[in-house]
Motif scaffolding. Structure first.
Motif, PDB file in Angstrom:
ATOM      1  N   LYS A 116       1.860   1.267   6.315  1.00 39.47           N
ATOM      2  CA  LYS A 116       2.683   1.603   4.888  1.00 39.47           C
ATOM      3  C   LYS A 116       3.763   2.939   5.104  1.00 39.47           C
ATOM      4  O   LYS A 116       3.326   3.681   6.047  1.00 39.47           O
ATOM      5  CB  LYS A 116       1.786   2.366   3.795  1.00 39.47           C
ATOM      6  N   ILE A 167       5.092  -2.101   2.528  1.00 40.41           N
ATOM      7  CA  ILE A 167       4.110  -2.520   3.715  1.00 40.41           C
ATOM      8  C   ILE A 167       4.646  -3.339   4.560  1.00 40.41           C
ATOM      9  O   ILE A 167       5.347  -4.254   4.502  1.00 40.41           O
ATOM     10  CB  ILE A 167       3.171  -3.517   2.637  1.00 40.41           C
ATOM     11  N   TYR A 181       0.017  -7.874  -3.164  1.00 41.01           N
ATOM     12  CA  TYR A 181      -0.345  -6.354  -2.490  1.00 41.01           C
ATOM     13  C   TYR A 181       0.621  -5.298  -2.806  1.00 41.01           C
ATOM     14  O   TYR A 181       0.431  -4.123  -2.512  1.00 41.01           O
ATOM     15  CB  TYR A 181      -0.577  -6.650  -0.894  1.00 41.01           C
ATOM     16  N   ILE A 193      -1.998  -2.499  -2.575  1.00 40.54           N
ATOM     17  CA  ILE A 193      -1.702  -1.474  -1.678  1.00 40.54           C
ATOM     18  C   ILE A 193      -0.730  -0.557  -2.331  1.00 40.54           C
ATOM     19  O   ILE A 193      -0.796   0.742  -2.631  1.00 40.54           O
ATOM     20  CB  ILE A 193      -1.195  -1.747  -0.336  1.00 40.54           C
TER      21      ILE A 193
END
Length: 280
Positions: A8, A17, A38, A45
């Motif tokens: 990240k 990401i 994601y 994330i």
């Protein structure tokens, strides 16, 4: 189930990401769904987009692909390519000095260096395109101070299409509510990022509504270049300026009409995720 390593990173708060496909390959037909899943800030994330790093084979050692959080693939991303270069520098894919990266906007030259212990990346962004005839894919260009939704809008392509609007009050709370109307206006067949710009002495302050994120981001690299390119064309700046965004500053300069962007990028954390291809 496969364990996928990721990193990240952020450039002035524009966060990504990064998946290094030298280590873990995401099938091309799954990349869009991967980004949508994601990038979600509650169930994933969390990011503005996903960067995929791989070999190029087209006159550059590395290739960058970027998918926005809505799953759309972008031609280029200024903050993204700095994060991409920072990671590549950290893991040894590139060293200090100049190298090239393949993007959907073409092959771009980047230069990485260390200054006062901080890794900085300078990106050759190419020549901002105003001439509609040179960019038929977007249908944009040669649009300066066009009345649109109550504002005077100028269009330029700096790797991706941008609308640039100079305003007196950059903190006007109504700006981001009008931005989607401009972003989706038929004058931009592929849509556009919308940049609101105010002048501060010889520098610029920019807020950007990003296509693909469908909201305001803390910073947009190509948007900062677009704002500087329009300001230069209007005679507001000369060949160098500092663009201040919510997330930080970028130095934008021009040499013979070629734009350069310089700024930092930061690694936030690294991790692994359990990737089930069948779930996408």
């Amino acid at each position: 189930m496969t364990e996928i390593k990721f990193t990240k990173l952020h450039g002035n708060g524009n966060d990504f990401i990064l998946v290094d496909e030298f280590e873990n390959k995401i099938p091309d037909d799954k990349k869009s769904a991967f980004a949508k899943k994601y990038c979600h800030r509650r169930f994933g994330i969390g990011a503005d987009g996903v960067l995929f790093l791989s070999s190029s084979g087209r006159g550059a050692p590395l290739r960058m692909r970027i998918f926005n959080e809505d799953g759309s693939e972008a031609e280029m991303c200024g903050n993204g390519i700095r994060c991409f270069a920072k990671y590549a520098f950290d893991v040894g894919h590139i060293s200090t000095g100049k190298t090239k990266v393949e993007t959907m906007a073409g092959i771009l030259e980047i230069e990485a260096r260390v200054e006062n212990g901080k890794k900085l990346v300078k990106v050759c962004m190419g020549k901002p395109l105003f001439d509609r005839k040179k960019i038929p894919a977007t249908g944009m260009g040669d649009l300066i101070n066009v009345p649109l939704h109550g504002y005077e809008v100028s269009a330029v392509n700096t790797g991706v299409p941008h609308a640039v609007i100079f305003v007196d009050d950059i903190n006007d709370p109504g700006l981001m509510s009008i931005a989607p109307q401009i972003r989706y206006d038929k004058i931009f067949p592929k849509g556009a990022n919308v940049n609101f710009v105010s002048r501060e002495m010889g520098n610029l302050r920019v807020r950007t509504y990003e296509r693909g994120v469908e909201g305001e981001t803390l910073s947009c690299g190509t948007g900062s270049v677009a704002a500087a390119a329009v300001a230069r064309r209007k005679g507001f700046i000369r060949d160098s300026t500092v663009v201040k965004t919510v997330g930080g500053e970028l130095k934008i300069s021009f040499e013979h009409d070629i734009a350069y962007m310089e700024g930092s990028a930061e690694t936030v954390f690294t991790g692994t995720l359990n990737f089930d291809e069948s779930s996408l």
